[in-house]
Design an enzyme around this catalytic site. Sequence first.
Site, PDB file in Angstrom:
ATOM      1  N   GLU A  88       0.721  -0.962   0.012  1.00 57.55           N
ATOM      2  CA  GLU A  88      -0.328   0.068  -0.227  1.00 57.55           C
ATOM      3  C   GLU A  88       0.704   1.655   0.140  1.00 57.55           C
ATOM      4  O   GLU A  88       2.178   1.283   0.550  1.00 57.55           O
ATOM      5  CB  GLU A  88      -0.877  -0.156   0.583  1.00 57.55           C
ATOM      6  CG  GLU A  88      -0.265  -0.105   2.699  1.00 57.55           C
ATOM      7  CD  GLU A  88      -1.266  -0.671   3.509  1.00 57.55           C
ATOM      8  OE1 GLU A  88      -2.266  -0.619   3.576  1.00 57.55           O
ATOM      9  OE2 GLU A  88      -1.600   0.580   4.577  1.00 57.55           O
ATOM     10  N   CYS A  89       0.308   2.145  -0.518  1.00 59.11           N
ATOM     11  CA  CYS A  89       1.180   3.449  -0.813  1.00 59.11           C
ATOM     12  C   CYS A  89       2.485   3.456  -1.518  1.00 59.11           C
ATOM     13  O   CYS A  89       2.844   3.310  -2.528  1.00 59.11           O
ATOM     14  CB  CYS A  89       0.647   4.037   0.644  1.00 59.11           C
ATOM     15  SG  CYS A  89       0.716   6.093  -0.238  1.00 59.11           S
ATOM     16  N   GLY A  90       3.732   3.350  -0.479  1.00 57.58           N
ATOM     17  CA  GLY A  90       4.879   3.475  -0.613  1.00 57.58           C
ATOM     18  C   GLY A  90       5.240   2.351  -0.726  1.00 57.58           C
ATOM     19  O   GLY A  90       5.930   2.308  -1.936  1.00 57.58           O
ATOM     20  N   PHE A 103       3.082  -0.215  -2.223  1.00 55.19           N
ATOM     21  CA  PHE A 103       3.091  -0.025  -3.718  1.00 55.19           C
ATOM     22  C   PHE A 103       3.805   0.644  -4.805  1.00 55.19           C
ATOM     23  O   PHE A 103       4.199  -0.109  -5.806  1.00 55.19           O
ATOM     24  CB  PHE A 103       1.525   0.319  -4.145  1.00 55.19           C
ATOM     25  CG  PHE A 103       1.186   0.468  -5.092  1.00 55.19           C
ATOM     26  CD1 PHE A 103       0.874  -0.251  -6.189  1.00 55.19           C
ATOM     27  CD2 PHE A 103       0.276   1.828  -5.767  1.00 55.19           C
ATOM     28  CE1 PHE A 103      -0.259  -0.173  -6.863  1.00 55.19           C
ATOM     29  CE2 PHE A 103       0.129   2.022  -7.244  1.00 55.19           C
ATOM     30  CZ  PHE A 103      -0.118   0.898  -8.025  1.00 55.19           C
ATOM     31  N   GLY A 107      -2.063  -1.177  -3.884  1.00 54.41           N
ATOM     32  CA  GLY A 107      -2.862  -0.137  -4.480  1.00 54.41           C
ATOM     33  C   GLY A 107      -1.906   0.731  -3.578  1.00 54.41           C
ATOM     34  O   GLY A 107      -1.466   0.711  -2.523  1.00 54.41           O
TER      35      GLY A 107
END
Length: 457
Positions: A329-331, A333, A426
């Site tokens: 997730e985020c970083g 991702f 994601g």
Amino acid sequence: MRIPRVMIAATKSGSGKTLLTCGLIAVFKEKYRLQAFKCGPDYIDPLFHRSVLGVPSRNLDTYFSSDDLTRELFARSAKGADLAIFEGVMGLYDGLGGVRREGSSYHLAQVTKTPVILLADAYGMGKSLLALLRGFLDYDKEHLICGVILNRISPSFYQTIQAEIERELHVPVLGYLPRLADISFESRHLGLVLPCELPGLKRQLSVAADAVREHIAVEKIEDLARCAPDIDVDRREEKHICEDKVAIGVARDEAFGFYYEDNLRCLKEAGAELVFFSPLHDRALPKGVCGLMFGGGYPELYAKQLSENDAMRQAVRRAYDSGMPTLAECGGFLYLHESMEDMEQNTYPMAGVIGAHAYYTGRAVRFGYVELRERAADFLPEGAVIRGHEFHYYDSTDNGSCCVAAKSVTGRSWDCVHKNHNSWMGFAHLYYPSQPAFAKHFVRAARAYKNGEVRHE
């Protein structure tokens, strides 16, 4: 349950909540077993509590969890503590979409029956402070605000305005913090920079603690915390941790460190044995892991170093290609992309799991709470949603289309997430207790991988 507790809230963001909360924690931990809580989805403030002050800290968020679940999570974490300290988020009444009560500091105080101390930034203000405070007190329908502290005010004017506030508003003023010129908690994007990036942080927090001791009625705050009423907790069946353990590798270093503690707890209860590793420094994945988890953080600050660790990048790619279940997730991702640019637009190869490029936009791409549902049910029950939060200045040339994310207030929606039966990647930071099936599915997938039952379509 009787748990002494108090919340430090403020009239707005940037009022000095983290400074005051950390100063109080530093003072109180000398005589109490503390449990800290951060209201809302922010990861960085709990890092200040945990990694710098050495006090356990968790997030509580009334958008992520129902009233009963919020009380349960609070009680489970605070059990055994002498005192719990909450750090609020934004302004006291600022919640979902800026207008709803869910996610606000005040709603969390309501749900947990926690006394509130309101911090006001007094710099550049005179008697207008009374109008500001009167508005907050009038809006407090449940009379949770039990005291006021003023920040960035001179000692001489404090003596004058304190008497005015107490005479006209009938609320105790518990002290003040003067302007502390040597203390500066810098911000990046939507929050503070990481504690490890602030040189001399422990010295700064020591100065803050000294200011709290000198200028704030600490004993009165202790009394308010002890006056917090008993809290009713829905005592659900005791959660049994699955004995069939499976090792999950969790990326944690300077580049990756944004994890909700209750997410990690959900994975453990499902049978995960968490093994931490560093994509920055390690050359290989931990032996025996059957799943990988890449949380958020600031990989863009370490893009060159991450890229140069070719052995780790290739190990991650091989693991994913073999069918190893993967969460990102985020970083995290961003790290799994084919390439990523840093904030100076230099491009570096990454793990190559996702055939796309991650790039810096210079603005908040998406910010706020979201609900995600799958187009095809794998991680979630059919038709179910999981709640989360997005805050990122990066975007991708391919955000995925396996899920739909939607804003609860406006209803705006967009496609997102690269997903198969085993893996989910994601931007959104998910909160697993809002849909516990998510963690259970991932651990089951890791266990299937361990047993040679690979399913990777």
